[in-house]
Design a protein around this motif. Structure first.
Motif, short mmCIF file in Angstrom:
data_model
loop_
_atom_site.label_atom_id
_atom_site.label_comp_id
_atom_site.label_asym_id
_atom_site.label_seq_id
_atom_site.Cartn_x
_atom_site.Cartn_y
_atom_site.Cartn_z
N PHE A 254 1.10 -1.50 -0.21
CA PHE A 254 -0.27 -0.22 -0.14
C PHE A 254 0.43 1.51 0.41
O PHE A 254 0.96 2.05 -0.73
N LEU A 255 1.47 1.01 1.35
CA LEU A 255 2.66 2.62 1.22
C LEU A 255 3.60 3.08 -0.31
O LEU A 255 3.55 3.54 -0.88
N ALA A 256 3.71 2.42 -0.83
CA ALA A 256 4.81 1.76 -1.90
C ALA A 256 3.80 2.30 -3.10
O ALA A 256 5.28 2.71 -4.03
N THR A 257 2.62 1.67 -3.51
CA THR A 257 1.86 2.42 -4.27
C THR A 257 2.12 3.61 -4.29
O THR A 257 1.77 4.27 -4.79
N MET A 258 0.66 3.78 -2.98
CA MET A 258 0.92 5.60 -2.71
C MET A 258 2.06 6.42 -3.29
O MET A 258 1.88 7.03 -4.09
N VAL A 259 3.11 6.06 -2.82
CA VAL A 259 4.46 6.65 -2.97
C VAL A 259 4.81 7.02 -4.80
O VAL A 259 4.77 8.05 -5.17
N LEU A 260 5.16 5.39 -5.35
CA LEU A 260 5.02 5.29 -6.59
C LEU A 260 4.21 6.35 -7.38
O LEU A 260 3.86 7.52 -8.10
N ALA A 261 3.07 6.64 -6.99
CA ALA A 261 1.49 7.58 -7.61
C ALA A 261 1.99 8.82 -7.59
O ALA A 261 1.65 9.86 -8.50
N MET A 262 2.24 9.38 -6.29
CA MET A 262 2.31 10.62 -5.81
C MET A 262 3.82 11.10 -6.80
O MET A 262 3.67 12.05 -7.26
N ALA A 263 4.79 10.19 -6.62
CA ALA A 263 6.08 10.97 -7.19
C ALA A 263 5.49 10.98 -9.08
O ALA A 263 6.39 11.81 -9.65
N ASN A 264 4.94 10.25 -9.39
CA ASN A 264 4.33 10.40 -10.68
C ASN A 264 3.44 11.26 -11.31
O ASN A 264 2.81 11.36 -11.92
N ASP A 265 2.80 12.22 -10.30
CA ASP A 265 2.05 13.28 -10.41
C ASP A 265 0.48 13.16 -10.59
O ASP A 265 0.49 14.14 -10.56
N HIS A 266 0.15 11.53 -9.44
CA HIS A 266 -1.15 11.92 -9.82
C HIS A 266 -1.88 12.71 -8.69
O HIS A 266 -0.88 12.55 -7.55
N PRO A 267 -3.41 12.73 -9.00
CA PRO A 267 -3.83 13.04 -7.62
C PRO A 267 -3.90 13.01 -6.27
O PRO A 267 -3.14 11.46 -6.64
N PHE A 268 -3.73 12.97 -5.36
CA PHE A 268 -3.79 12.66 -3.73
C PHE A 268 -4.57 11.07 -3.84
O PHE A 268 -4.80 9.94 -3.35
N ALA A 269 -6.29 11.80 -5.02
CA ALA A 269 -7.67 10.52 -4.34
C ALA A 269 -6.31 9.13 -4.63
O ALA A 269 -7.49 8.21 -4.46
N VAL A 270 -5.97 9.06 -7.00
CA VAL A 270 -5.94 8.80 -7.43
C VAL A 270 -4.68 7.70 -6.45
O VAL A 270 -4.65 6.17 -6.86
N SER A 271 -4.05 8.43 -5.68
CA SER A 271 -2.60 7.94 -5.06
C SER A 271 -2.94 6.46 -4.37
O SER A 271 -3.20 5.23 -4.04
N LEU A 272 -4.10 7.38 -3.48
CA LEU A 272 -5.50 6.18 -2.73
C LEU A 272 -5.60 4.96 -2.94
O LEU A 272 -5.38 3.91 -2.96
N ARG A 273 -6.47 5.83 -4.45
CA ARG A 273 -6.73 4.36 -4.98
C ARG A 273 -6.14 2.98 -5.23
O ARG A 273 -6.26 2.39 -5.21
N ALA A 274 -4.79 3.11 -5.94
CA ALA A 274 -4.11 2.87 -6.63
C ALA A 274 -3.26 1.84 -5.48
O ALA A 274 -3.06 0.53 -5.18
N ALA A 275 -3.43 2.25 -3.97
CA ALA A 275 -2.81 1.84 -2.70
C ALA A 275 -3.25 1.45 -3.01
O ALA A 275 -3.56 -0.37 -2.10
N ASN A 276 -4.46 1.60 -2.47
CA ASN A 276 -5.64 -0.08 -2.25
C ASN A 276 -5.62 -1.42 -2.94
O ASN A 276 -5.89 -3.06 -2.60
N GLN A 277 -5.36 -1.01 -3.78
CA GLN A 277 -5.92 -2.09 -5.09
C GLN A 277 -4.17 -2.98 -4.92
O GLN A 277 -4.27 -3.87 -4.67
N ALA A 278 -3.31 -2.10 -4.67
CA ALA A 278 -2.12 -2.80 -4.42
C ALA A 278 -1.77 -3.87 -2.84
O ALA A 278 -1.17 -5.03 -3.05
N GLY A 279 -2.72 -3.33 -1.67
CA GLY A 279 -2.35 -4.21 -1.01
C GLY A 279 -3.63 -5.06 -0.92
O GLY A 279 -3.69 -6.16 -0.49
N ARG A 280 -4.72 -5.42 -1.84
CA ARG A 280 -5.51 -6.16 -2.04
C ARG A 280 -4.86 -6.81 -3.03
O ARG A 280 -5.20 -8.50 -2.67
N LEU A 281 -3.79 -6.60 -4.02
CA LEU A 281 -3.44 -8.12 -4.84
C LEU A 281 -2.17 -9.08 -3.87
O LEU A 281 -1.84 -9.73 -4.39
#
Length: 322
Positions: A254-281
């Motif tokens: 979750f943490l890694a994917t949130m930071v990946l998305a943030m580092a690629n300048d995605h909106p914070f809500a998108v970063s959380l959505r991506a992080a949720n999916q990562a933890g789920r997988l």
């Protein structure tokens, strides 16, 4: 010397994982259904997941000069992660996590810190003396608090955005809230830090964390998803339930994917959505970190590519610290 968008600082362990059989235990004796040895530790797990998309990620920490240290170094190299930030410690052994996973995929761990316990503020300074500061630095509390405090302070002074996972939580964790740009923890950790009842509403927890100094607090809620305060905006992201095989790496992914998305300048809500999916997988299998196939699945869920190209430390700080 390679440039990097993300640096992960902290713990590296050899995880010895026993899966408890469905028949359970008798007295103090439990029969296992499977055993695995894996490279682990919160920092290593996060770096391995980040490397699925960003091979320039740097990992900084300590291992022993032993076979387990060799195993960890080989695992990192196989993933394409440089090991020049890893110190070989001749004074002690590599950290070990003794992990027991029950049939529901939940786990308990006995961590023997080993070389992680020797990681120091001087190690942080030595790394920064030879490397350019990254856009983002990721920290947790699996190494001594003075080293975490030094890393948060120095990296932030140099323009990096500091993302702190307040885990494993302890009595002094609250003193670190003001040192990070983004602070991530689960509900029970937040309640411990704030000394409030375990059933406290998550919105009240976020407000209290902000008042205690957390600029952007993020709460992970397991199968309830995640909530955060981004500026004055409440961000809530739900997650679809999944059959849990092993939850060891869920928070780290979750943490890694949130930071990946943030580092690629995605909106914070998108970063959380991506992080949720990562933890789920990650919960759906035994491995504790993401693969390139997982990244593609996450991108399908959020509807955009995770990677937009790396950004500089100053750009990241300007975006997060608005």
């Amino acid at each position: 010397m390679r440039s990097t968008s993300i640096c992960v600082v902290g713990s590296l362990n050899a995880d010895l994982i026993a899966y408890v059989g469905a028949e359970g235990s008798a007295a103090s004796y439990a029969t296992g259904s499977n055993f695995e040895m894996a490279a682990g530790g919160k920092s290593l797990n996060a770096a391995m997941s980040i490397a699925s998309l960003d091979p320039t990620v740097t990992l900084v920490g300590r291992v022993g000069s032993d076979d387990l240290g060799n195993f960890i170094a080989g695992t990192l190299r196989a993933r394409g992660i440089t090991t020049d930030g890893i110190i070989r410690d001749d004074r002690t052994y590599t950290g070990v996590g003794h992990v027991r996973v029950n049939p529901e995929g939940e786990y308990d761990t006995v961590v023997v810190p080993g070389a992680n316990g020797n990681f120091s503020a001087a190690d942080v300074d030595a790394y920064l003396n030879g490397h350019e500061p990254p856009a983002f630095v990721v920290l947790n509390l699996e190494v001594p608090l003075p080293a975490v405090r030094r890393a948060a302070t120095r990296f932030r002074e140099l323009g990096s955005t500091v993302v702190l996972n307040l885990s494993p939580v302890h009595s002094e964790a609250r003193t670190l809230l003001r040192l990070a740009d983004v602070v991530v923890m689960n509900r029970s950790e937040a309640c411990h830090v704030l000394d409030v009842p375990p059933d406290t509403d998550e919105h009240l927890l976020l407000t209290a964390l902000r008042e205690a100094g957390a600029k952007t607090p993020v709460l992970t809620l397991g199968d309830g998803g995640a909530v955060a305060l981004d500026g004055n905006h409440l961000v809530e992201e739900k997650v679809e339930p999944i059959h849990v095989v092993n939850s060891i790496g869920a928070g780290d992914s979750f943490l890694a994917t949130m930071v990946l998305a943030m580092a690629n300048d995605h909106p914070f809500a998108v970063s959380l959505r991506a992080a949720n999916q990562a933890g789920r997988l990650v919960c759906s299998r035994s491995e504790s970190f993401l693969t390139s196939d997982d990244i593609r699945q996450i991108e399908n869920v959020i509807g955009v590519p995770l990677s937009k190209g790396s950004i500089t430390a100053s750009q990241a700080s300007e975006s997060i610290r608005r």
